[in-house]
Motif scaffolding. Structure first.
Motif, PDB file in Angstrom:
ATOM      1  N   LYS A  47       0.850  -1.195   0.000  1.00 40.52           N
ATOM      2  CA  LYS A  47       0.000   0.000   0.000  1.00 40.52           C
ATOM      3  C   LYS A  47       0.888   1.249   0.000  1.00 40.52           C
ATOM      4  O   LYS A  47       1.817   1.355   0.805  1.00 40.52           O
ATOM      5  CB  LYS A  47      -0.881  -0.025   1.255  1.00 40.52           C
ATOM      6  CG  LYS A  47      -2.018   0.969   1.257  1.00 40.52           C
ATOM      7  CD  LYS A  47      -2.881   0.694   2.481  1.00 40.52           C
ATOM      8  CE  LYS A  47      -4.015   1.681   2.622  1.00 40.52           C
ATOM      9  NZ  LYS A  47      -4.736   1.464   3.877  1.00 40.52           N
ATOM     10  N   PHE A  48       0.601   2.188  -0.908  1.00 38.88           N
ATOM     11  CA  PHE A  48       1.416   3.409  -1.029  1.00 38.88           C
ATOM     12  C   PHE A  48       0.573   4.638  -0.738  1.00 38.88           C
ATOM     13  O   PHE A  48      -0.587   4.718  -1.169  1.00 38.88           O
ATOM     14  CB  PHE A  48       1.984   3.536  -2.446  1.00 38.88           C
ATOM     15  CG  PHE A  48       2.816   2.359  -2.881  1.00 38.88           C
ATOM     16  CD1 PHE A  48       4.130   2.232  -2.469  1.00 38.88           C
ATOM     17  CD2 PHE A  48       2.278   1.368  -3.706  1.00 38.88           C
ATOM     18  CE1 PHE A  48       4.900   1.149  -2.875  1.00 38.88           C
ATOM     19  CE2 PHE A  48       3.040   0.279  -4.110  1.00 38.88           C
ATOM     20  CZ  PHE A  48       4.360   0.168  -3.697  1.00 38.88           C
ATOM     21  N   ALA A  49       1.172   5.612  -0.048  1.00 39.47           N
ATOM     22  CA  ALA A  49       0.528   6.921   0.148  1.00 39.47           C
ATOM     23  C   ALA A  49       1.363   7.945  -0.615  1.00 39.47           C
ATOM     24  O   ALA A  49       2.532   8.182  -0.276  1.00 39.47           O
ATOM     25  CB  ALA A  49       0.486   7.262   1.632  1.00 39.47           C
ATOM     26  N   VAL A  50       0.794   8.508  -1.674  1.00 45.05           N
ATOM     27  CA  VAL A  50       1.530   9.477  -2.503  1.00 45.05           C
ATOM     28  C   VAL A  50       1.169  10.882  -2.012  1.00 45.05           C
ATOM     29  O   VAL A  50       0.000  11.283  -2.046  1.00 45.05           O
ATOM     30  CB  VAL A  50       1.169   9.315  -3.995  1.00 45.05           C
ATOM     31  CG1 VAL A  50       1.997  10.265  -4.842  1.00 45.05           C
ATOM     32  CG2 VAL A  50       1.402   7.866  -4.447  1.00 45.05           C
ATOM     33  N   LEU A  51       2.187  11.613  -1.571  1.00 45.34           N
ATOM     34  CA  LEU A  51       1.954  12.875  -0.846  1.00 45.34           C
ATOM     35  C   LEU A  51       2.547  14.065  -1.583  1.00 45.34           C
ATOM     36  O   LEU A  51       3.627  13.975  -2.168  1.00 45.34           O
ATOM     37  CB  LEU A  51       2.618  12.762   0.545  1.00 45.34           C
ATOM     38  CG  LEU A  51       2.575  14.006   1.445  1.00 45.34           C
ATOM     39  CD1 LEU A  51       1.144  14.313   1.881  1.00 45.34           C
ATOM     40  CD2 LEU A  51       3.462  13.806   2.681  1.00 45.34           C
ATOM     41  N   ASP A  52       1.831  15.195  -1.526  1.00 44.30           N
ATOM     42  CA  ASP A  52       2.402  16.450  -2.022  1.00 44.30           C
ATOM     43  C   ASP A  52       1.863  17.612  -1.190  1.00 44.30           C
ATOM     44  O   ASP A  52       0.661  17.660  -0.881  1.00 44.30           O
ATOM     45  CB  ASP A  52       2.044  16.682  -3.501  1.00 44.30           C
ATOM     46  CG  ASP A  52       2.826  17.865  -4.061  1.00 44.30           C
ATOM     47  OD1 ASP A  52       3.998  17.666  -4.425  1.00 44.30           O
ATOM     48  OD2 ASP A  52       2.289  18.990  -4.105  1.00 44.30           O
ATOM     49  N   PHE A  53       2.742  18.518  -0.804  1.00 41.41           N
ATOM     50  CA  PHE A  53       2.352  19.742  -0.084  1.00 41.41           C
ATOM     51  C   PHE A  53       2.672  20.962  -0.937  1.00 41.41           C
ATOM     52  O   PHE A  53       3.677  20.985  -1.646  1.00 41.41           O
ATOM     53  CB  PHE A  53       3.162  19.898   1.218  1.00 41.41           C
ATOM     54  CG  PHE A  53       2.818  18.932   2.314  1.00 41.41           C
ATOM     55  CD1 PHE A  53       1.495  18.677   2.670  1.00 41.41           C
ATOM     56  CD2 PHE A  53       3.833  18.292   3.027  1.00 41.41           C
ATOM     57  CE1 PHE A  53       1.204  17.794   3.698  1.00 41.41           C
ATOM     58  CE2 PHE A  53       3.548  17.398   4.056  1.00 41.41           C
ATOM     59  CZ  PHE A  53       2.218  17.149   4.396  1.00 41.41           C
ATOM     60  N   GLU A  54       1.816  21.997  -0.838  1.00 44.86           N
ATOM     61  CA  GLU A  54       2.225  23.337  -1.260  1.00 44.86           C
ATOM     62  C   GLU A  54       2.502  24.104   0.028  1.00 44.86           C
ATOM     63  O   GLU A  54       1.759  23.958   1.009  1.00 44.86           O
ATOM     64  CB  GLU A  54       1.135  24.044  -2.075  1.00 44.86           C
ATOM     65  CG  GLU A  54       0.775  23.369  -3.392  1.00 44.86           C
ATOM     66  CD  GLU A  54       1.955  23.140  -4.319  1.00 44.86           C
ATOM     67  OE1 GLU A  54       2.942  23.903  -4.237  1.00 44.86           O
ATOM     68  OE2 GLU A  54       1.920  22.173  -5.100  1.00 44.86           O
ATOM     69  N   THR A  55       3.562  24.919   0.036  1.00 48.03           N
ATOM     70  CA  THR A  55       3.966  25.613   1.273  1.00 48.03           C
ATOM     71  C   THR A  55       4.295  27.071   0.967  1.00 48.03           C
ATOM     72  O   THR A  55       4.405  27.459  -0.209  1.00 48.03           O
ATOM     73  CB  THR A  55       5.222  24.941   1.865  1.00 48.03           C
ATOM     74  OG1 THR A  55       6.292  25.079   0.906  1.00 48.03           O
ATOM     75  CG2 THR A  55       5.001  23.462   2.147  1.00 48.03           C
ATOM     76  N   THR A  56       4.491  27.844   2.033  1.00 45.50           N
ATOM     77  CA  THR A  56       4.833  29.270   1.835  1.00 45.50           C
ATOM     78  C   THR A  56       6.305  29.455   1.492  1.00 45.50           C
ATOM     79  O   THR A  56       6.752  30.566   1.236  1.00 45.50           O
ATOM     80  CB  THR A  56       4.497  30.090   3.105  1.00 45.50           C
ATOM     81  OG1 THR A  56       5.210  29.518   4.211  1.00 45.50           O
ATOM     82  CG2 THR A  56       3.004  30.086   3.396  1.00 45.50           C
ATOM     83  N   GLY A  57       7.073  28.387   1.528  1.00 46.96           N
ATOM     84  CA  GLY A  57       8.504  28.465   1.200  1.00 46.96           C
ATOM     85  C   GLY A  57       9.171  27.162   1.601  1.00 46.96           C
ATOM     86  O   GLY A  57       8.497  26.188   1.930  1.00 46.96           O
ATOM     87  N   SER A  58      10.518  27.157   1.613  1.00 42.56           N
ATOM     88  CA  SER A  58      11.212  25.893   1.873  1.00 42.56           C
ATOM     89  C   SER A  58      11.962  25.873   3.204  1.00 42.56           C
ATOM     90  O   SER A  58      12.689  24.940   3.490  1.00 42.56           O
ATOM     91  CB  SER A  58      12.195  25.615   0.729  1.00 42.56           C
ATOM     92  OG  SER A  58      13.073  26.708   0.602  1.00 42.56           O
ATOM     93  N   GLN A  59      11.790  26.931   4.027  1.00 39.27           N
ATOM     94  CA  GLN A  59      12.499  26.989   5.311  1.00 39.27           C
ATOM     95  C   GLN A  59      11.664  26.354   6.431  1.00 39.27           C
ATOM     96  O   GLN A  59      10.441  26.263   6.325  1.00 39.27           O
ATOM     97  CB  GLN A  59      12.804  28.452   5.663  1.00 39.27           C
ATOM     98  CG  GLN A  59      13.681  29.167   4.640  1.00 39.27           C
ATOM     99  CD  GLN A  59      14.974  28.423   4.345  1.00 39.27           C
ATOM    100  OE1 GLN A  59      15.680  28.017   5.264  1.00 39.27           O
ATOM    101  NE2 GLN A  59      15.266  28.214   3.062  1.00 39.27           N
ATOM    102  N   PRO A  60      12.311  25.952   7.559  1.00 38.77           N
ATOM    103  CA  PRO A  60      11.565  25.346   8.676  1.00 38.77           C
ATOM    104  C   PRO A  60      10.430  26.237   9.200  1.00 38.77           C
ATOM    105  O   PRO A  60       9.411  25.744   9.677  1.00 38.77           O
ATOM    106  CB  PRO A  60      12.643  25.146   9.755  1.00 38.77           C
ATOM    107  CG  PRO A  60      13.918  25.006   8.973  1.00 38.77           C
ATOM    108  CD  PRO A  60      13.776  25.887   7.767  1.00 38.77           C
ATOM    109  N   ALA A  61      10.590  27.548   9.089  1.00 39.56           N
ATOM    110  CA  ALA A  61       9.547  28.456   9.607  1.00 39.56           C
ATOM    111  C   ALA A  61       8.355  28.570   8.647  1.00 39.56           C
ATOM    112  O   ALA A  61       7.317  29.140   8.997  1.00 39.56           O
ATOM    113  CB  ALA A  61      10.150  29.838   9.839  1.00 39.56           C
ATOM    114  N   ASP A  62       8.482  28.045   7.438  1.00 34.51           N
ATOM    115  CA  ASP A  62       7.382  28.150   6.469  1.00 34.51           C
ATOM    116  C   ASP A  62       6.259  27.170   6.813  1.00 34.51           C
ATOM    117  O   ASP A  62       6.449  26.214   7.552  1.00 34.51           O
ATOM    118  CB  ASP A  62       7.916  27.902   5.049  1.00 34.51           C
ATOM    119  CG  ASP A  62       8.630  29.125   4.497  1.00 34.51           C
ATOM    120  OD1 ASP A  62       7.980  30.178   4.449  1.00 34.51           O
ATOM    121  OD2 ASP A  62       9.825  29.041   4.162  1.00 34.51           O
TER     122      ASP A  62
END
Length: 954
Positions: A2-17
């Protein structure tokens, strides 16, 4: 599984985003069984750059659930799954942070990245960008950079990967699972599972017939081919070429409803055939749209088949070689009344050496860890499919892939020839065999000169040669008939011999010898122990010499004067720098140490050769022998450069500005190659056809003839061995192209001249780009000027949604930049050197071409300088004899980027007023293929463009 294919959109690529959108697709048993998607209120503002990328703004997420709610809904879906994503490290970091922040355990399942899997399973993919992958695999991807659409596309890509894995030969799958260790990597675990699954369901292995020495390969032994035609079939070809072409034309009309004769192409066919028939050389200029490839291939094949002669076709680029192989040859196979053989032959290093690859796989020799394992995996999959074994079919995502290839590429120094167990399946020897039995051979200029240096032992003997892209022939000759020594090439050769106690050919040989009890083996181990300190010393001395040469280069060179921002410094024998004597001492030490090492290794290898069969040392001895030959070459090339024994050569240092001595290059080039071209080609071949879109300057072929050592004689001369022909363009340039010259544009004179020029240039380019909605290519001659314009133009055009792409800024990869430009609705592309030719952007994607400066070569380039000195000695004007013709040919190439089909229409703006202000300017304009030429004040450019593009009279 079983696979879970994941994608996020974020405000940027830093830990604070923060996460702003989630896409999750669940796959089980090769089917999508569930989906989850949600916008997320991040609690902070979304940057405008993210909004322009994703289309998600603050208003859209205002009423969306917060992250704790979304994570709560996601966690049950992630239970007992393998997590999959495209560049999964990015999404995984955000997922683990979100789980931790909201009181959940971290995700502790297996994690797989589609990018790694795609690289291995689809080794031909040119780009790993999700959108480009979908295009290549025929998967719809409606809304790139939105998490639900990206997750869906990634899931479909993953299903394709699963399907591909299951279709691989069992042996390939078993080999893959050996490369990737299941204990240390999730990809290894996954491949092991897939292998076990396939083994369970494969009772009879149908692929076994393709197995050889424990590899799945897609080729049989070469040399067993059936003849492609019977001797009596040749009778069906008409004796007159005109009659044959009439017949062929009928076939083309049946095949292509819209087929019509092109006057220029018909003339070219006739001229090429006549030159072959009469044993003459032909220089023929044919513009874009003529159909040059068929213009010379059809008469070449006709003549070759009728007279039983081999015809060789040479191109400048591998690209054009591939285009002829993929597009033109299959068409001609389907049209010609008899069978024929066409072979493509490239330089040896383009082909895989199966013996070296087998050795590397069996030793699990992966110096760069995961990167090398992925490259090896790519090549295993590719081996099960390729018929050519040619590196052009592979795409390496990193430079480490190219390094790996270098260790397994075919080369003459380490070839066992008939003694090799792979000989009858060897890709290089197959290509050689095919070229020996072919009617027409497609090769490239580099290979042609490599063959010349190898005393014609590589290519089959031929008397009829077609040189396409012939305006590069002299330049490639200079490069190949000269000598180049790269810092890294010398270093790598030393490293191949000995890097440390574990790696290097001598270390692995010593390890084998230590298992032997014999005195011989102990003596050879002693030789290895004796040469290793010397090799280490050579490396240290080479590092020191390279560092001092680089310092000399950096202190004497002005990078703003060179096209690519490279540092260049010419060394003159009668004016050597004051430190040269010290450098000569270093070089002498390197020479003596190399000679000592080579002498000892030569002696040891010749002793080993006598006993290699007994001790199974043949492969090792051959490989070390190859490296020894390479060390001889480097030693001699360095000595030649430092002592400058030949006054007919020009010597210079070259390097990048940033990576110090690592980029150092020592170059020695013959100043005039025309006597060598005469000796090897024009005096000994029955007929040489030279063609290109740019061979003439101001309607004369004089310059190109001089460069090649030929005499130009006008049409109609009976005695002349050379005939020159300029074909009319098939396009109506008067109606398709307008050349606009802003006559009041500033020049770049004086200290403030450049700044004033750049300010005006940015302003004018921006105004034009707004009118043409991007779709504009701007050609520069200076990297520095490109970068300054890029920054200023981006600032002005970004608010209007027009993207600015710069070579060397956004990417150095020409194909990638061209693709981005074509796929973007509105963009301006800024390019230097390599964009002046070979870039094909047909149709509406390009409607304006701007030429910032006339493409003169820097006068202080060592080769230009040396040629200039020679012309002055002959009391000739170097500017008019050399600089202007060179620049005109490059200028014509640049102009040729605009109109690529009969329906293209556009504008060329020349911002360099020297074309109308100087006496030599007319050569540039007079060499163009008849466009409309107008000059006007700068403020009239936009209204005139608007008017011109509105006229629908094409």
């Amino acid at each position: 599984m079983k696979f879970a294919v994941l994608d996020f959109e974020t405000t940027g690529s830093q830990p604070a985003d923060r996460i702003i959108q989630v896409g999750l697709v669940i796959i089980q048993d090769d089917y999508i069984i569930d989906r989850y998607t949600s916008l997320v209120n991040p609690g902070i503002g979304i940057p405008s750059s993210i909004t322009s990328l994703t289309g998600i703004d603050d208003e859209m997420v205002k009423d969306a659930p917060e992250l704790d709610t979304v994570i709560g809904q996601m966690v049950p879906l992630l239970q007992d799954t393998v997590l999959v994503g495209h560049n999964i490290a990015f999404d995984l970091a955000f997922l683990q942070r979100a789980l931790d922040e909201h009181g959940y355990f971290p995700f502790d399942g297996k994690v797989l990245d589609t990018m790694d899997t795609l690289r291995v399973l689809f080794p031909y993919l040119g780009s790993l960008q999700l959108n480009m992958v979908c295009q290549s695999l025929g998967i719809e991807h409606e809304r790139p950079h939105q998490a639900d659409s990206d997750a869906e596309a990634t899931a479909l890509v993953w299903l394709r990967c699963l399907e591909r894995l299951q279709s691989l030969p069992l042996l390939t799958l078993q080999r893959l699972s050996l490369i990737f260790d299941e204990v240390t990597s999730d990809l290894g675990w996954f491949l092991h599972e897939m292998k076990a699954y396939k083994e369970m369901f494969t009772s009879v292995d149908t692929e076994e017939g393709r197995y050889f020495r424990q590899f799945a390969i897609n080729v049989d032994e070469w040399g067993n081919e059936e003849p492609v035609r019977e001797d009596d079939e040749m009778q069906s070809i008409p004796d007159s070429f005109a009659e044959f072409y009439e017949w062929l034309k009928q076939q083309l009309q049946i095949r292509f409803e819209s087929y019509e004769d092109r006057e220029a192409q018909v003339k070219m066919l006739e001229e090429v055939e006549a030159a072959f028939e009469e044993g003459k050389h032909l220089m023929i200029e044919a513009g874009t749209g003529t159909g040059k490839s068929l213009g010379y291939l059809i008469p070449s094949l006709y003549y070759g088949l009728k007279k039983d002669k081999k015809v060789l076709v040479s191109t400048h680029t591998i690209n054009l070689q591939e285009q002829i192989r993929e597009r033109d040859i299959p068409l001609l196979h389907s049209l010609f009344p008899v069978g024929f053989r066409a072979a493509v032959l490239k330089g040896r290093s383009h082909y895989l050496c199966l013996r070296k690859f087998e050795h590397k796989m069996n030793l699990q020799d992966f110096e760069n860890g995961k990167e090398d394992r992925i490259t090896a995996g790519q090549m295993l999959v590719w081996l099960s499919e390729t018929k050519q074994g040619d590196e052009e079919e592979l795409h390496f995502a990193t430079n480490k892939g190219n390094q790996f290839w270098h260790t397994v590429a075919s080369d003459s120094d380490s070839c066992l020839n008939r003694a090799c167990p792979w000989f009858k399946r060897c890709f290089y020897h197959r290509a050689r065999h095919e070229s020996n039995t072919a009617d027409v051979i497609i090769t490239n200029h580099s290979m042609l000169f490599t063959d010349t240096k190898a005393e014609n032992r590589l290519l089959p003997s031929y008397k009829h040669l077609v040189i396409d892209e012939a305006h590069h022939f002299e330049e490639v000759a200079s490069k190949h008939l000269g000598i180049e020594l790269f810092y890294g090439a010398f270093l790598n050769t030393l490293w191949w011999l000995y890097k440390d106690g574990r790696s290097g050919q001598l270390s692995s040989l010593k390890a084998r010898l230590q298992r032997e009890e014999s005195e011989r083996a102990q003596a050879w181990s002693g030789v290895i122990d004796a040469v290793i300190p010397k090799i280490v010393a050579i490396k240290e001395q080479w590092d020191e010499l390279a560092e001092l040469l680089y310092q000399l280069l950096a202190s004497r060179s002005d990078p703003s004067q060179t096209e690519g921002g490279q540092l260049v410094f010419r060394i003159k024998k009668d004016q050597t720098p004051s430190s040269w004597d010290k450098l000569l001492v270093l070089e002498e030490n390197i020479y003596l140490n190399c000679s000592e090492v080579l002498k000892k290794l030569d002696k040891m290898l010749s002793e080993m050769k006598e006993l290699q069969d007994e001790q199974d040392l043949q492969g090792v001895v051959t490989d070390i022998g190859g490296t020894v030959k390479e060390l001889y070459r480097h030693r001699d090339n360095l000595h030649f450069f430092m002592t400058m024994p030949d006054d007919n050569y020009v010597y210079w240092l070259e390097g990048g500005q940033h990576n110090k001595s690592k980029s150092l290059q020592l170059v020695c080039v013959p100043i005039d190659v025309s006597p060598m071209l005469q000796q090897h080609f024009f005096e000994v071949k029955d007929s040489v056809i030279m063609t290109s879109a740019t061979l003439s300057v101001g309607k004369s072929f004089g310059y190109t003839c001089e460069q090649l050592g030929l005499e130009e004689v006008k049409d109609g001369s009976v005695q002349a061995k050379l005939k020159t022909v300029q074909l009319p363009s098939p396009f109506n340039y008067r109606q398709q192209a307008l050349v606009a010259i802003p006559r009041d544009f500033p020049s770049i004179r004086g200290n403030s001249g450049e700044k004033q020029f750049l300010d005006r240039l940015t302003q004018s380019l921006a105004e034009v780009a707004l009118e043409t909605k991007g779709r504009m290519l701007v050609l520069f001659t200076s990297n520095r000027m490109l970068k300054l314009t890029h920054a200023a133009l981006k600032e002005v055009l970004s608010p209007f949604g027009i993207q600015v792409l710069g070579q060397g800024v956004d990417s150095s990869n020409r194909s990638k930049l061209t693709r981005l430009f074509q796929n973007s609705p509105a963009s301006v592309l800024l390019g230097t050197s390599s964009f002046w030719e070979g870039v094909d952007i047909p149709g509406d994607a390009l409607s304006c071409l701007a030429i910032v400066r006339l493409p003169f070569q820097p006068p202080n380039h060592p080769l230009v300088e040396a040629k200039t000195e020679n012309l002055k000695k002959l009391n000739q004007n170097p500017f008019m004899k050399l600089s202007v013709p060179q620049a005109v040919i490059r200028f014509k190439q640049g102009f040729g980027r605009l109109v690529r089909t009969a329906n293209d229409k556009g504008i060329v703006i020349i911002y360099d007023t020297r074309v109308i202000d100087t006496t030599y300017g007319k050569y540039f304009l007079y060499s163009l293929p008849g466009p409309k030429i107008e000059h006007m004040p700068t403020n009239q450019l936009v209204p005139r463009i608007k008017q011109w593009m509105g006229e629908s009279d094409v």
